[in-house]
Scaffold this motif. Sequence first.
Motif, PDB file in Angstrom:
ATOM      1  N   ALA A   1       3.993  35.198  -2.478  1.00 43.50           N
ATOM      2  CA  ALA A   1       5.034  34.524  -3.256  1.00 43.50           C
ATOM      3  C   ALA A   1       6.118  34.021  -2.314  1.00 43.50           C
ATOM      4  O   ALA A   1       6.602  34.772  -1.453  1.00 43.50           O
ATOM      5  CB  ALA A   1       5.646  35.489  -4.265  1.00 43.50           C
ATOM      6  N   VAL A   2       6.495  32.752  -2.441  1.00 41.59           N
ATOM      7  CA  VAL A   2       7.596  32.219  -1.639  1.00 41.59           C
ATOM      8  C   VAL A   2       8.902  32.703  -2.260  1.00 41.59           C
ATOM      9  O   VAL A   2       9.175  32.447  -3.435  1.00 41.59           O
ATOM     10  CB  VAL A   2       7.560  30.681  -1.592  1.00 41.59           C
ATOM     11  CG1 VAL A   2       8.688  30.156  -0.716  1.00 41.59           C
ATOM     12  CG2 VAL A   2       6.201  30.191  -1.073  1.00 41.59           C
ATOM     13  N   GLU A   3       9.695  33.428  -1.491  1.00 41.18           N
ATOM     14  CA  GLU A   3      10.908  34.056  -2.000  1.00 41.18           C
ATOM     15  C   GLU A   3      12.064  33.051  -2.030  1.00 41.18           C
ATOM     16  O   GLU A   3      12.392  32.450  -1.001  1.00 41.18           O
ATOM     17  CB  GLU A   3      11.281  35.253  -1.115  1.00 41.18           C
ATOM     18  CG  GLU A   3      12.532  35.992  -1.528  1.00 41.18           C
ATOM     19  CD  GLU A   3      12.457  36.496  -2.960  1.00 41.18           C
ATOM     20  OE1 GLU A   3      13.439  36.312  -3.682  1.00 41.18           O
ATOM     21  OE2 GLU A   3      11.415  37.081  -3.346  1.00 41.18           O
ATOM     22  N   ASN A   4      12.675  32.858  -3.196  1.00 45.13           N
ATOM     23  CA  ASN A   4      13.778  31.903  -3.291  1.00 45.13           C
ATOM     24  C   ASN A   4      15.085  32.510  -3.785  1.00 45.13           C
ATOM     25  O   ASN A   4      16.036  31.797  -4.071  1.00 45.13           O
ATOM     26  CB  ASN A   4      13.388  30.714  -4.186  1.00 45.13           C
ATOM     27  CG  ASN A   4      12.976  31.158  -5.585  1.00 45.13           C
ATOM     28  OD1 ASN A   4      13.156  32.305  -5.959  1.00 45.13           O
ATOM     29  ND2 ASN A   4      12.411  30.233  -6.342  1.00 45.13           N
TER      30      ASN A   4
ATOM     31  N   VAL B   1      -3.771  34.000   4.661  1.00 43.49           N
ATOM     32  CA  VAL B   1      -3.124  33.723   3.380  1.00 43.49           C
ATOM     33  C   VAL B   1      -4.024  32.781   2.594  1.00 43.49           C
ATOM     34  O   VAL B   1      -4.315  31.669   3.049  1.00 43.49           O
ATOM     35  CB  VAL B   1      -1.730  33.105   3.581  1.00 43.49           C
ATOM     36  CG1 VAL B   1      -1.098  32.741   2.231  1.00 43.49           C
ATOM     37  CG2 VAL B   1      -0.827  34.055   4.366  1.00 43.49           C
ATOM     38  N   GLY B   2      -4.471  33.224   1.427  1.00 42.66           N
ATOM     39  CA  GLY B   2      -5.363  32.407   0.623  1.00 42.66           C
ATOM     40  C   GLY B   2      -4.656  31.597  -0.446  1.00 42.66           C
ATOM     41  O   GLY B   2      -5.203  30.615  -0.957  1.00 42.66           O
ATOM     42  N   GLU B   3      -3.401  32.002  -0.776  1.00 39.89           N
ATOM     43  CA  GLU B   3      -2.674  31.304  -1.833  1.00 39.89           C
ATOM     44  C   GLU B   3      -1.179  31.536  -1.679  1.00 39.89           C
ATOM     45  O   GLU B   3      -0.728  32.644  -1.412  1.00 39.89           O
ATOM     46  CB  GLU B   3      -3.139  31.804  -3.202  1.00 39.89           C
ATOM     47  CG  GLU B   3      -2.507  31.089  -4.382  1.00 39.89           C
ATOM     48  CD  GLU B   3      -3.026  31.596  -5.725  1.00 39.89           C
ATOM     49  OE1 GLU B   3      -2.595  31.067  -6.763  1.00 39.89           O
ATOM     50  OE2 GLU B   3      -3.840  32.547  -5.711  1.00 39.89           O
TER      51      GLU B   3
ATOM     52  N   SER C   1      -9.744  27.033   0.075  1.00 39.85           N
ATOM     53  CA  SER C   1     -10.543  27.566  -1.035  1.00 39.85           C
ATOM     54  C   SER C   1     -10.371  29.069  -1.212  1.00 39.85           C
ATOM     55  O   SER C   1     -11.221  29.749  -1.784  1.00 39.85           O
ATOM     56  CB  SER C   1     -12.032  27.229  -0.837  1.00 39.85           C
ATOM     57  OG  SER C   1     -12.224  25.829  -0.753  1.00 39.85           O
ATOM     58  N   GLY C   2      -9.247  29.604  -0.675  1.00 48.37           N
ATOM     59  CA  GLY C   2      -8.979  31.032  -0.801  1.00 48.37           C
ATOM     60  C   GLY C   2      -9.799  31.905   0.124  1.00 48.37           C
ATOM     61  O   GLY C   2      -9.820  33.124  -0.024  1.00 48.37           O
ATOM     62  N   GLU C   3     -10.472  31.279   1.105  1.00 51.23           N
ATOM     63  CA  GLU C   3     -11.329  32.023   2.036  1.00 51.23           C
ATOM     64  C   GLU C   3     -10.655  32.166   3.402  1.00 51.23           C
ATOM     65  O   GLU C   3      -9.738  31.412   3.740  1.00 51.23           O
ATOM     66  CB  GLU C   3     -12.673  31.299   2.209  1.00 51.23           C
ATOM     67  CG  GLU C   3     -13.459  31.135   0.913  1.00 51.23           C
ATOM     68  CD  GLU C   3     -13.884  32.458   0.315  1.00 51.23           C
ATOM     69  OE1 GLU C   3     -14.149  33.395   1.093  1.00 51.23           O
ATOM     70  OE2 GLU C   3     -13.925  32.553  -0.927  1.00 51.23           O
TER      71      GLU C   3
END
Length: 363
Positions: free
Chosen positions: A180-183, A310-312, A324-326
Amino acid sequence: MMKQDIRVEFTSAKKPKPDPHDLAFGRIFTDHMFVMDYDADQGWYDPRIIPYQSISMDPAAMVYHYGQTVFEGLKAYVTKDQEVLLFRPEKNMERLNQSNDRLCIPLIDEELVLEGLKQLVAIDKDWIPKAEGTSLYIRPFIIATEPFLGVAASHTYKLFIILSPVGSYYKEGIKPVKIAVENEFVRAVKGGTGNAKTAGNYASSLKAQQVAEEKGFSQVLWLDGIEKKYIEEVGSMNIFFKISGEIVTPELNGSILEGITRNSVITLLKHWGLTVSERKISIDEIIQAHRDGRLEETFGTGTAAVISPVGELIWNDESLVIGSGETGEISKKLYDTITGIQKGAEADVFGWTTEVASLSETK
């Protein structure tokens, strides 16, 4: 500084070794520890290896109240030839002194402390697990011990080195994580202590990490503390992006920790002939690169995980699935190469490893 002899007191009650196939991280500790003291009159004195034990301190010890403490983390590995190796330990000693300087802690004799670390590992070398993916985690740290309720640098300190057999960071192999990108929260700001390895940095990161985990994320991606625009670190790791073949990592700016794995990754990538840039990189640039199909890989680097793909990324409810999350090709090659060097399975062309002892040697 005059060289000092390191005295050794062996334990009379050895602890049972854990099952190497069932190791958590940082829960079990070996039979011995290294200790050294400091006071303003004597400087650093009495370096010693003693049985692992609890310590007693005054409740007014300054570390409890003002957080004057620094630490390091590295690992010892066993090779197929039963040799014990350390990975770039001199860089940890160098960074420990950089942290000391920022926290107003007296500088250590790096050679002396490294020698104490080596002797400690050699004494407790039977604790190094040999199962795939395991190692012996090494934690040097310094605490302020003067009993005084005043905001000032302590006049007394203790340095410790403790050892912990640890399992693989990845229970099922190297796997991409969801970030998660922290904002809202920030990790550090330029001029603060972000480039020092001190406890307060990690305490202040816990809230964002807790919120992220509650939402199903593994870590947070930290943005700068001023504009909340430029990428800094991921969790407690440095971060890299592969964009259109170029590998980019945030430049060291005073709020980013200078990771030893980060430095090793940059060296390896350049050695392989790849383009590497250390520069400011904004979250907007990453989002646009993803939308354009140019964001090819993202990975974190650090001692514990070595390489964490990091996949996402999640930014304001927008999902950025990477590769592709790999696990990406570069991430896998870096992980295999660095862990190979650490375990003596890959050629160490940079002279990064230091042999401590052979498991066949006796004390």
